[in-house]
Write an enzyme that holds these catalytic residues in place. Structure first.
Site, short mmCIF file in Angstrom:
data_model
loop_
_atom_site.label_atom_id
_atom_site.label_comp_id
_atom_site.label_asym_id
_atom_site.label_seq_id
_atom_site.Cartn_x
_atom_site.Cartn_y
_atom_site.Cartn_z
N GLY A 25 39.02 49.75 40.22
CA GLY A 25 38.04 50.09 39.20
C GLY A 25 37.08 51.17 39.63
O GLY A 25 35.88 51.13 39.35
N TYR A 179 33.34 34.47 31.75
CA TYR A 179 32.94 35.44 32.76
C TYR A 179 32.37 34.75 33.98
O TYR A 179 32.72 35.07 35.13
CB TYR A 179 31.92 36.40 32.16
CG TYR A 179 31.38 37.41 33.15
CD1 TYR A 179 32.19 38.44 33.61
CD2 TYR A 179 30.09 37.31 33.64
CE1 TYR A 179 31.71 39.36 34.54
CE2 TYR A 179 29.60 38.22 34.56
CZ TYR A 179 30.42 39.25 35.00
OH TYR A 179 29.95 40.16 35.92
#
Length: 318
Positions: A25, A179
Site C-alpha cells: 500500500g 475494521y
C-alpha cells in the site's frame, strides 16, 4: 499506558544501504511516506500496490527525492489470495533475501463485500492477505540477518474483538466492528508470529523478528468514505490549526512504522505509536497494546484459523 522514550524524528532514521524493504500500500499516505523515508536512507524499496499506475507514479516521486535509491513496484491485491500468491512468487523470484516487510496496506468497507475467496473484504485486506503474503515470503526474510516484519495496526484495536464464530459478519455487517476486528488481528498476528519465530530458534546470529506500529490519526485517504462534512472538518487545510492536536500529517504518522522498521534499539514484539495525548498525534514511542491483543491463547487460535482459511503454512513448526 505510554512507555516513556526519547523523541524519535526523521533525522534518527539510520542508513539503510544494502537493505531491501517491501512496503504494501505504498502508493499514497502512510505507506508512501514509509517507503520514501527508507529510500532516502538508501534502501532498495519495493512498492507492493493494487493499482499499477498509482504505484508507478509513486515510484517516480520517490526517485525524484531519493536519486540514489532503487525503487521497484509489485502488483498486489491483498483482497485476492490468487494475487497474493502471484506477488509472492514474483518477489521470491526477484529477491533472494528481504530485510524488511512492512504490512501497511489496509482499509475499511462501508458496506459488506465478500471477496472471490469468500472472505469479508476488510478482514481479507487487513489481515488474511498480509498473513498469507508474509508466510509465502518468510523464507526470504529468514535468509536476511536482522530482518523484520512490521505490521500496521490502529488505536481502534482496543475496541476490537475477534468473532471466531462469525469473522465474516454473515449475521449482519457493521463497518467499525469489522475494521476494529481486523486491527486487533494485526497485533495478535504480530505477537504470535514473534513467539513462533523465537520458538523456532535463530537460523542466523540476528534472527527475524516481528513488530507492530500504529500512526495515530493521520490525514490520509483512509477516510474517503466518511461523511463529507466530517472529512472536510478533520482533513481540510483550513481547519488544521484547530485539529492539529487530534490529527497529524502522514509524514509524522508514518514515523511509528519507520521506527519499528529501522530503530536499532527496537526488539521483537515491540509496538510503536504517537506519544501525544491519547496516542492521536506526536513522535513515536513504545506503547502498550490492549489486553486482548496480548492473549496468547487467542493469538494461537487466530493463527490456526488464518492457516485454515488461507491454506498458507509457515516454514517452521510449533
Amino acid at each position: 499506558m505510554l512507555i516513556t522514550s526519547r523523541p524519535w524524528t526523521a533525522d534518527a532514521v539510520p542508513a539503510q544501504h544494502g537493505r531491501t524493504a517491501v512496503v504494501t500500500g505504498a502508493n499514497t499516505g502512510l505507506g508512501f511516506e514509509t517507503a520514501r523515508m527508507l529510500a532516502e536512507r538508501g534502501a532498495t524499496v519495493v512498492l507492493a500496490c493494487r493499482d499499477a499506475a498509482k504505484a508507478a507514479a509513486a515510484a517516480q516521486r520517490i526517485r525524484a527525492v531519493a536519486p540514489g535509491g532503487r525503487v521497484a513496484t509489485l502488483a498486489l491485491d491483498l483482497a485476492s489470495q490468487a494475487s497474493v500468491h502471484r506477488a509472492a512468487d514474483r518477489l521470491r523470484a526477484e529477491h533472494e533475501r528481504i530485510d524488511l516487510l512492512v504490512n501497511n496496506a489496509g482499509g475499511m468497507r462501508p458496506v459488506l463485500r465478500v471477496t472471490e475467496d469468500g472472505f469479508e473484504c476488510t478482514l481479507a485486506t487487513n489481515h488474511l492477505g498480509p498473513f498469507a503474503f508474509t508466510g509465502l515470503v518468510l523464507d526470504r526474510l529468514l535468509a536476511a540477518p536482522g530482518s523484520r516484519v512490521v505490521t500496521v495496526s490502529s488505536i481502534g484495536h482496543l475496541a476490537g474483538r475477534i468473532r471466531f464464530g462469525d469473522p465474516h459478519f454473515t449475521s449482519g455487517y457493521r463497518r467499525w466492528p469489522a475494521y476494529f476486528q481486523s486491527k486487533l488481528a494485526n497485533l495478535m498476528f504480530t505477537f504470535e508470529l514473534n513467539r513462533r519465530l523465537a520458538a523456532a530458534g535463530a537460523p542466523t546470529v540476528a534472527p527475524t523478528v516481528a513488530l507492530a506500529a500504529h500512526p495515530g490519526n493521520a490525514r490520509t485517504e483512509f477516510g474517503r468514505d466518511m461523511n463529507r462534512l466530517l472529512r472536510a472538518l478533520l482533513l481540510g487545510k483550513r481547519t488544521r490549526p484547530v485539529t492539529s492536536w487530534f490529527i497529524q500529517d502522514p509524514e509524522i504518522g508514518a514515523l511509528a512504522t519507520v521506527r519499528a522498521a529501522a530503530d536499532p534499539a527496537a526488539r521483537g514484539g515491540d509496538y510503536y505509536g504517537p506519544g501525544g495525548f491519547g496516542q492521536f498525534t506526536g513522535y513515536p514511542v513504545r506503547v502498550r497494546p490492549g489486553v486482548r491483543a496480548r492473549d496468547a491463547a487467542a493469538g494461537a487460535r487466530l493463527w490456526r484459523e488464518s492457516e485454515r482459511l488461507t491454506g498458507v503454512r509457515y516454514p517452521f513448526g510449533r
